[in-house]
Write a protein that holds these residues in place. Structure first.
Motif, PDB file in Angstrom:
ATOM      1  N   LYS A  33       0.793  -1.287   0.044  1.00 17.32           N
ATOM      2  CA  LYS A  33       0.185  -0.418  -0.236  1.00 17.32           C
ATOM      3  C   LYS A  33       1.221   1.557   0.104  1.00 17.32           C
ATOM      4  O   LYS A  33       0.857   2.321  -0.606  1.00 17.32           O
ATOM      5  CB  LYS A  33      -1.011  -0.059   1.005  1.00 17.32           C
ATOM      6  N   LEU A  36       2.401   1.613  -3.739  1.00 20.65           N
ATOM      7  CA  LEU A  36       1.023   2.276  -4.464  1.00 20.65           C
ATOM      8  C   LEU A  36       0.913   3.380  -4.072  1.00 20.65           C
ATOM      9  O   LEU A  36       1.459   4.252  -5.389  1.00 20.65           O
ATOM     10  CB  LEU A  36      -0.271   0.686  -4.331  1.00 20.65           C
ATOM     11  N   ASP A  37       0.822   4.274  -3.346  1.00 22.20           N
ATOM     12  CA  ASP A  37       0.544   5.206  -2.432  1.00 22.20           C
ATOM     13  C   ASP A  37       1.936   6.589  -3.069  1.00 22.20           C
ATOM     14  O   ASP A  37       1.045   7.455  -3.709  1.00 22.20           O
ATOM     15  CB  ASP A  37       0.621   5.359  -0.850  1.00 22.20           C
ATOM     16  N   LEU A  41      -0.216   4.766  -7.659  1.00 21.26           N
ATOM     17  CA  LEU A  41      -0.359   3.554  -8.783  1.00 21.26           C
ATOM     18  C   LEU A  41      -1.812   3.088  -7.745  1.00 21.26           C
ATOM     19  O   LEU A  41      -1.911   3.271  -6.862  1.00 21.26           O
ATOM     20  CB  LEU A  41       0.547   2.619  -9.006  1.00 21.26           C
ATOM     21  N   THR A  42      -2.264   1.896  -8.992  1.00 27.05           N
ATOM     22  CA  THR A  42      -3.356   1.155  -8.039  1.00 27.05           C
ATOM     23  C   THR A  42      -3.277  -0.352  -8.226  1.00 27.05           C
ATOM     24  O   THR A  42      -2.467  -0.734  -9.163  1.00 27.05           O
ATOM     25  CB  THR A  42      -5.178   1.490  -8.430  1.00 27.05           C
ATOM     26  N   VAL A  43      -4.030  -0.769  -7.854  1.00 26.27           N
ATOM     27  CA  VAL A  43      -3.375  -1.607  -8.129  1.00 26.27           C
ATOM     28  C   VAL A  43      -3.712  -2.739  -9.111  1.00 26.27           C
ATOM     29  O   VAL A  43      -4.009  -4.076  -9.509  1.00 26.27           O
ATOM     30  CB  VAL A  43      -4.652  -3.594  -6.767  1.00 26.27           C
ATOM     31  N   ASP A  44      -5.260  -2.383  -9.608  1.00 28.58           N
ATOM     32  CA  ASP A  44      -5.661  -2.091 -11.223  1.00 28.58           C
ATOM     33  C   ASP A  44      -4.474  -2.455 -11.868  1.00 28.58           C
ATOM     34  O   ASP A  44      -4.486  -2.408 -13.061  1.00 28.58           O
ATOM     35  CB  ASP A  44      -6.694  -2.364 -11.487  1.00 28.58           C
ATOM     36  N   GLN A  45      -3.243  -1.319 -11.571  1.00 34.22           N
ATOM     37  CA  GLN A  45      -1.943  -0.915 -12.837  1.00 34.22           C
ATOM     38  C   GLN A  45      -0.858  -1.812 -12.439  1.00 34.22           C
ATOM     39  O   GLN A  45      -0.158  -2.165 -13.750  1.00 34.22           O
ATOM     40  CB  GLN A  45      -1.783   0.255 -12.882  1.00 34.22           C
TER      41      GLN A  45
END
Length: 386
Positions: A33, A36-37, A41-45
């Motif tokens: 997390k 990503l922050d 980015l997001t998990v989907d990427q």
């Protein structure tokens, strides 16, 4: 950005502790997390996952989380993954991810290393060590001689430096002293007490010439590094750090009677893949599961001649936070905790982005080297902020 290059974008780290009760998969999620922050980015990427050495059912404290659990648990739709020991040490997972994004197999790869060794030792019923009725494989050459710890394997190389090159304990102490001093400036570091030369010299020996303070400490933590393709960095909000070069070596699986550690071959190889030279490097983050390993990387990468490592670090001035070659600015594994290699890549990126806080080195650092491994396995990354 160069589209055929690979970049480190997000980096993240969980709490570092000993005997933590938070599940290792959740520690991995904490670090993910944060990465990503930072990257925006997001998990989907995320479409790739890499780790080393993968989940080891027989040694869950050493490696409790695998790529399949991360993909399933975090909802990652992966097009590429890698999770096994067939790599040149821990940071080999990051080097492999860089190759994958360059080849177009993925755009953003989550690379992670999670350790749970202190917690596992405290809760053996949940994390049992394997029990064998016989000694075989590599252990047949070590277990009968009570040489079951890597400290005894490393000590033979360190003792050669003592006998052949004149390495002294006062010189070697500077690795541990530097790590401890830097760890005090790192709010996440495991060790919070300063270390003096007198304390070091009076510590009990573990395997001559290595004493207690030359060894890292079992820890519980996770570190995540996101590797992104050059044509995907327009999707991130952080400063991309280019993986300018990488190199690795696997001499053999066994430490038995190898003449040189794999770091020496790796160091020579790294400079063949870049126009950068040792003089261009602003900081080094060198694997220090045992202090002597960091010294070998100084020699292997050409910051000093082979056999001159002890004299290069004598007094500790060169490798200090304000020295000409700041070493392990986060405290290394000796000071910050045994993160098993990934902490060095995390810190190199942190320094190149100027986010080191109280431990940030002076000036405008643009080039760093991060390494992992010792003995027969080694990996080096050359990182640059273009």
């Amino acid at each position: 950005m160069a589209t055929r290059e690979a970049y480190i974008t997000g980096v993240g780290q969980s709490k570092i502790g000993q005997k933590l009760t938070r599940h290792p998969l959740l520690l991995t999620l904490d670090a993910f997390k944060e990465a990503l922050d930072e990257a925006g980015l997001t998990v989907d990427q995320i479409d790739g996952v890499a780790t080393y050495p993968g989940r080891m059912a027989g040694y869950l404290g050493f490696s409790p989380v695998g790529t399949d659990e991360v993909i399933e648990g975090f909802g990652i739709k992966a097009k590429w993954r890698l999770g096994g020991m067939e790599l040149s040490a821990q940071l080999g997972a990051i080097a492999a991810a860089a190759d994958a994004v360059k080849a177009g197999h993925a755009r953003h790869v989550m690379c992670f290393r999670t350790v749970y060794e202190a917690a596992a030792m405290a809760r053996p019923d949940e994390y049992p060590m394997p029990k064998r009725g016989r000694v075989d494989g590599m252990s047949q050459w070590t277990a009968p001689f009570n040489a079951t710890s890597a400290v005894t394997w490393t000590a033979q190389y360190a003792m050669r430096h003592v006998k052949k090159y004149g390495l002294t304990r006062e010189q070697l102490a500077q690795i541990a002293l530097t790590d401890r001093a830097n760890a005090l400036l790192n709010p996440r570091a495991l060790v919070r007490e300063p270390l003096s030369l007198d304390q070091y010299m009076s510590a009990r020996m573990i395997a001559s010439p290595l004493c207690l303070y030359d060894c890292d400490r079992f820890s519980d933590a996770s570190t995540v590094v996101i590797v992104s393709a050059g044509d995907a960095v327009d999707e991130v909000t952080c400063t991309p750090i280019r993986i300018a070069a990488s190199a690795g070596a696997v001499d053999r699986d066994s430490w038995d009677q190898a003449e040189w550690m794999a770091s020496y071959a790796t160091g020579r190889e790294l400079w063949k893949h870049t126009d950068y030279k040792p003089k261009d490097v602003d900081t080094v983050q060198f694997y220090d599961g045992f202090a002597f390993l960091a010294l070998t990387w100084l020699e292997a990468l050409g910051f000093c001649e082979v056999g001159e490592g002890g004299r290069f670090i004598e007094g500790g001035h060169r490798i200090a936070l304000d020295g000409e070659l700041p070493l392990n600015t986060f405290g290394g594994q000796i000071g910050a905790g045994r993160l098993h290699g990934f902490g060095f890549a995390h810190e190199a990126v942190t320094q190149l982005r100027g986010k080191g806080g109280d431990r940030q080195i002076k000036g405008d650092p643009k080039v760093a080297v991060a390494t992992s491994g010792g003995g027969p396995l080694a990996t080096a990354l050359l990182l640059a902020r273009d």
